[in-house]
Design a protein around this motif. Structure first.
Motif, PDB file in Angstrom:
ATOM      1  N   GLU A   1       0.799  -1.061   0.100  1.00  0.00           N
ATOM      2  CA  GLU A   1       0.069   0.037   0.082  1.00  0.00           C
ATOM      3  C   GLU A   1       0.770   1.097  -0.017  1.00  0.00           C
ATOM      4  OE1 GLU A   1      -2.829   0.130   3.203  1.00  0.00           O
ATOM      5  OE2 GLU A   1      -3.852  -1.872   2.328  1.00  0.00           O
TER       6      GLU A   1
ATOM      7  N   ILE B   1      -3.470   3.292  -0.085  1.00  0.00           N
ATOM      8  CA  ILE B   1      -3.965   2.768  -1.610  1.00  0.00           C
ATOM      9  C   ILE B   1      -3.118   1.385  -1.930  1.00  0.00           C
ATOM     10  CG2 ILE B   1      -4.500   3.251  -4.007  1.00  0.00           C
ATOM     11  CD1 ILE B   1      -6.232   4.942  -2.319  1.00  0.00           C
TER      12      ILE B   1
ATOM     13  N   GLN C   1     -21.965  -1.317  -3.914  1.00  0.00           N
ATOM     14  CA  GLN C   1     -21.218  -1.434  -2.724  1.00  0.00           C
ATOM     15  C   GLN C   1     -19.755  -2.092  -3.201  1.00  0.00           C
ATOM     16  OE1 GLN C   1     -22.914  -4.376  -0.192  1.00  0.00           O
ATOM     17  NE2 GLN C   1     -21.566  -3.911   1.237  1.00  0.00           N
TER      18      GLN C   1
ATOM     19  N   ASP D   1     -17.805   0.999  -4.710  1.00  0.00           N
ATOM     20  CA  ASP D   1     -17.559   2.039  -3.658  1.00  0.00           C
ATOM     21  C   ASP D   1     -16.209   1.239  -2.575  1.00  0.00           C
ATOM     22  OD1 ASP D   1     -19.308   3.487  -4.290  1.00  0.00           O
ATOM     23  OD2 ASP D   1     -20.737   3.075  -2.825  1.00  0.00           O
ATOM     24  N   ASN D   2     -16.328  -0.074  -2.507  1.00  0.00           N
ATOM     25  CA  ASN D   2     -15.263  -0.636  -1.864  1.00  0.00           C
ATOM     26  C   ASN D   2     -13.921  -0.677  -2.414  1.00  0.00           C
ATOM     27  OD1 ASN D   2     -14.171  -2.129   0.318  1.00  0.00           O
ATOM     28  ND2 ASN D   2     -14.920  -4.132  -0.462  1.00  0.00           N
ATOM     29  N   ASN D   3     -13.868  -0.869  -4.004  1.00  0.00           N
ATOM     30  CA  ASN D   3     -12.721  -0.893  -4.731  1.00  0.00           C
ATOM     31  C   ASN D   3     -12.310   0.456  -4.757  1.00  0.00           C
ATOM     32  OD1 ASN D   3     -12.858  -3.381  -5.122  1.00  0.00           O
ATOM     33  ND2 ASN D   3     -13.767  -3.138  -7.432  1.00  0.00           N
ATOM     34  N   VAL D   4     -13.045   1.745  -4.773  1.00  0.00           N
ATOM     35  CA  VAL D   4     -12.674   3.223  -4.908  1.00  0.00           C
ATOM     36  C   VAL D   4     -11.743   3.503  -3.327  1.00  0.00           C
ATOM     37  CG1 VAL D   4     -13.241   5.438  -4.466  1.00  0.00           C
ATOM     38  CG2 VAL D   4     -14.809   3.942  -6.072  1.00  0.00           C
ATOM     39  N   ARG D   5     -12.320   2.808  -2.304  1.00  0.00           N
ATOM     40  CA  ARG D   5     -11.407   3.007  -0.964  1.00  0.00           C
ATOM     41  C   ARG D   5     -10.094   1.992  -1.144  1.00  0.00           C
ATOM     42  NH1 ARG D   5     -16.443   2.825   1.504  1.00  0.00           N
ATOM     43  NH2 ARG D   5     -16.520   0.455   1.403  1.00  0.00           N
ATOM     44  N   ARG D   6     -10.094   1.060  -1.736  1.00  0.00           N
ATOM     45  CA  ARG D   6      -8.924   0.163  -1.808  1.00  0.00           C
ATOM     46  C   ARG D   6      -8.066   0.732  -3.013  1.00  0.00           C
ATOM     47  NH1 ARG D   6     -10.434  -6.127  -2.232  1.00  0.00           N
ATOM     48  NH2 ARG D   6      -8.237  -6.195  -2.435  1.00  0.00           N
TER      49      ARG D   6
ATOM     50  N   GLY E   1      -8.580   3.532  -5.320  1.00  0.00           N
ATOM     51  CA  GLY E   1      -8.663   4.635  -5.953  1.00  0.00           C
ATOM     52  C   GLY E   1      -9.734   4.590  -7.033  1.00  0.00           C
ATOM     53  N   LYS E   2     -10.265   5.948  -7.406  1.00  0.00           N
ATOM     54  CA  LYS E   2     -11.336   6.005  -8.224  1.00  0.00           C
ATOM     55  C   LYS E   2     -10.997   5.508  -9.782  1.00  0.00           C
ATOM     56  CE  LYS E   2     -15.453   8.386  -8.608  1.00  0.00           C
ATOM     57  NZ  LYS E   2     -15.765   9.502  -9.557  1.00  0.00           N
TER      58      LYS E   2
END
Ligand code: HEC
Length: 249
Positions: A43, A47, A176, A179-184, A186-187
């Motif tokens: 990470e 990220i 959902q 959104d989880n992938n955005v957190r992990r 990035g967009k």
């Protein structure tokens, strides 16, 4: 005890066979309980940088397998000095955690490709795959001239991602999961992992980067070069302390 004693006595044979199987079983099964600690955490700034393949890279990976590139190329740099000097940092478990099936291999008629991404230009790869001897005179690698001429069939790319999702690759179907992938990741990466926009993403990436140097068609060569160029590029080793990855071994 003589071998004959075991082979002529069913009781001994059963007991000893069970012992051998149990030991071998433990050796295989026990590490699975520690797998979360063994797969490196990669990470940067919270990220995850090791991500699943984009649709275009995934299509390229399938061509890599179809053409049998793995019969001559491994994708695993072992933790030995000579390997690191030639190919770079040894391969991390994390780097192939989204590979199904992984492409580690052991046959090296050609060089290891685990970190070939970014080593050459797209033009070099396009030329090399079409006719290896035009860039490396002494090469014994076969020509793959049909890759540039064959349009990439990506009609089933969303299905392939759906199948990989079943075995744990985080391609997203629901809001959902997205959104989880955005957190992990990035967009930008999360958008590439959206199954519903797989085809659009694939076309957009191929058009933006033009991997095969030909704008007229979206060829199998586009996909294969996109795949080769991402190999080994997901971990920026300059961002980690020297001993960081050895903690996981
Ligand atoms: C018969 C064995 C063989 C097969 C099959 C083969 N290669 Fe190779 N490959 C080689 C050899 C030998 C070299 C080293 C000489 C050269 O660069 O051409 C090489 C070199 C390469 C290189 C350059 C690596 C470097 O670090 O310089 C790439 C990239 C590559 N191959 C990709 C592929 C891909 C993709 C396929 C499948 C479409 C493939 N190869 C199939 C034998 C093979």
């Amino acid at each position: 005890m003589k071998h004959e004693t075991i082979e002529t006595n069913a009781g001994w044979l059963i007991v000893l066979t069970l012992i051998v199987i149990s030991v071998a079983g433990l050796v295989e099964i026990l590490p699975l309980y520690f797998i979360d600690d063994t797969v490196e955490k990669v990470e940067v700034g919270g990220i995850e940088t090791v991500r699943p393949y984009t649709p275009l890279e995934l299509a390229g990976r399938d061509i890599y397998q179809r053409e049998g590139c793995y019969l001559c190329h491994s994708q695993m740099i072992r933790p030995f000095r000579d390997e690191k000097l030639r190919y770079g940092h040894y391969s991390l478990a994390a780097e192939s955690k989204y590979d199904h099936p992984f492409q580690w291999g052991s046959k090296r008629t050609g060089p290891d490709l685990a970190r070939v991404g970014g080593k050459y230009s797209n033009e070099w790869h396009a030329q090399h795959l079409t006719n290896p001897r035009s860039v490396v005179k002494e090469s014994i690698m076969p020509n793959y001239p049909w890759l540039a001429k064959t349009d990439l069939d990506y009609s089933d790319i969303a299905d392939k991602m759906r199948a990989l999702r079943h075995v744990g690759v985080p391609y997203s179907l629901s809001k959902q999961e997205f959104d989880n992938n955005v957190r992990r990741f990035g967009k930008d990466v999360a958008q590439q992992l959206e199954i519903s926009s797989a085809e659009d993403n694939l076309i957009a990436q191929a058009e933006a980067k033009n991997y095969d140097g030909n704008r007229d068609n979206l060829s199998e060569l586009d996909a294969l070069v996109a795949y080769l160029q991402v190999l080994g590029t997901m971990v920026d080793f300059s961002k980690f302390d020297d001993g960081y990855f050895s903690k996981f071994r």
